[in-house]
Scaffold this motif. Structure first.
Motif, PDB file in Angstrom:
ATOM      1  N   ILE A  13       0.837  -1.206   0.000  1.00  0.00           N
ATOM      2  CA  ILE A  13       0.000   0.000   0.000  1.00  0.00           C
ATOM      3  C   ILE A  13       0.870   1.253   0.000  1.00  0.00           C
ATOM      4  CG2 ILE A  13      -1.620   1.352   1.416  1.00  0.00           C
ATOM      5  CD1 ILE A  13      -2.875  -1.335   2.260  1.00  0.00           C
ATOM      6  N   LEU A  14       1.899   1.257   0.775  1.00  0.00           N
ATOM      7  CA  LEU A  14       2.810   2.398   0.829  1.00  0.00           C
ATOM      8  C   LEU A  14       3.485   2.618  -0.528  1.00  0.00           C
ATOM      9  CD1 LEU A  14       4.006   4.560   2.665  1.00  0.00           C
ATOM     10  CD2 LEU A  14       5.822   2.971   3.267  1.00  0.00           C
ATOM     11  N   CYS A  17       0.921   4.110  -2.952  1.00  0.00           N
ATOM     12  CA  CYS A  17       0.709   5.524  -2.628  1.00  0.00           C
ATOM     13  C   CYS A  17       1.874   6.380  -3.134  1.00  0.00           C
ATOM     14  CB  CYS A  17       0.553   5.708  -1.122  1.00  0.00           C
ATOM     15  SG  CYS A  17      -1.023   5.107  -0.502  1.00  0.00           S
ATOM     16  N   ALA A  20       1.476   6.654  -6.986  1.00  0.00           N
ATOM     17  CA  ALA A  20       0.360   7.536  -7.327  1.00  0.00           C
ATOM     18  C   ALA A  20       0.708   8.989  -7.004  1.00  0.00           C
ATOM     19  CB  ALA A  20      -0.900   7.103  -6.582  1.00  0.00           C
ATOM     20  N   GLY A  21       1.342   9.224  -5.857  1.00  0.00           N
ATOM     21  CA  GLY A  21       1.721  10.583  -5.477  1.00  0.00           C
ATOM     22  C   GLY A  21       2.735  11.186  -6.425  1.00  0.00           C
TER      23      GLY A  21
END
Length: 131
Positions: A13-14, A17, A20-21
Motif C-alpha cells: 500500500i505504501l 501511494c 500515485a503521489g
C-alpha cells in the motif's frame, strides 16, 4: 507469520501511494503543464469570440490595424461633418453604444471599409478631408 503478511500488505500500500503521489506531482511540476492548460482555455475563448458578430473598440482597432485612438478619431471626424455640414454623404463607421462601451458589427464594418476605400477618404486626426 501473520505479522509478515501485515508488513507485506502495508509495504504494498505504501508503495502504491508513493507511485500515485509521484504521478500527481509530476503532472503539476511538468514544465509548461499549466501554461498548456491556459493556452487551451485562451484558444477556446478566442474561438468563441471570433464567432460573435459584435466587436469591442479594442477588437475593432486590432481588426482595422489601427489604434483605439485612431478609431475614435474617425468616429469624431464623421460626427463633426454631420454636425457642421448637415447630412453625411457616404457611410459612417458603423457602431452602437451601450452604456459607455462602443460595439461594432463585423459585417457592417467590412462594408464600411469597402465604401471608404472606394471614396478614397482621408482622415487627419479628428478631421475628415473630403476630396
Amino acid at each position: 507469520m501473520k505479522n509478515h503478511y501485515t508488513i507485506l500488505g502495508a509495504a504494498l500500500i505504501l508503495g502504491l501511494c508513493g507511485v500515485a503521489g509521484s504521478f500527481v506531482i509530476s503532472k503539476e511540476l511538468t514544465p509548461g503543464y499549466e501554461m498548456r492548460q491556459q493556452t487551451i482555455a485562451e484558444t477556446q475563448k478566442e474561438m468563441q469570440d471570433t464567432d460573435h458578430p459584435l466587436m469591442t473598440l479594442t477588437e475593432t482597432a486590432q481588426f482595422l490595424r489601427l489604434s483605439e485612438e485612431q478609431v475614435m478619431n474617425i468616429m469624431k471626424a464623421e460626427n463633426a461633418v454631420l454636425r457642421n455640414d448637415g447630412p453625411f454623404e457616404g457611410k459612417k463607421l458603423p457602431y452602437l453604444r451601450v452604456d459607455n462601451e462602443f460595439l461594432f458589427n463585423k459585417q457592417q464594418l467590412l462594408n464600411w471599409i469597402q465604401l471608404a476605400s472606394v471614396e478614397n477618404r482621408v482622415y487627419n486626426g479628428t478631421k475628415l478631408i473630403v476630396q
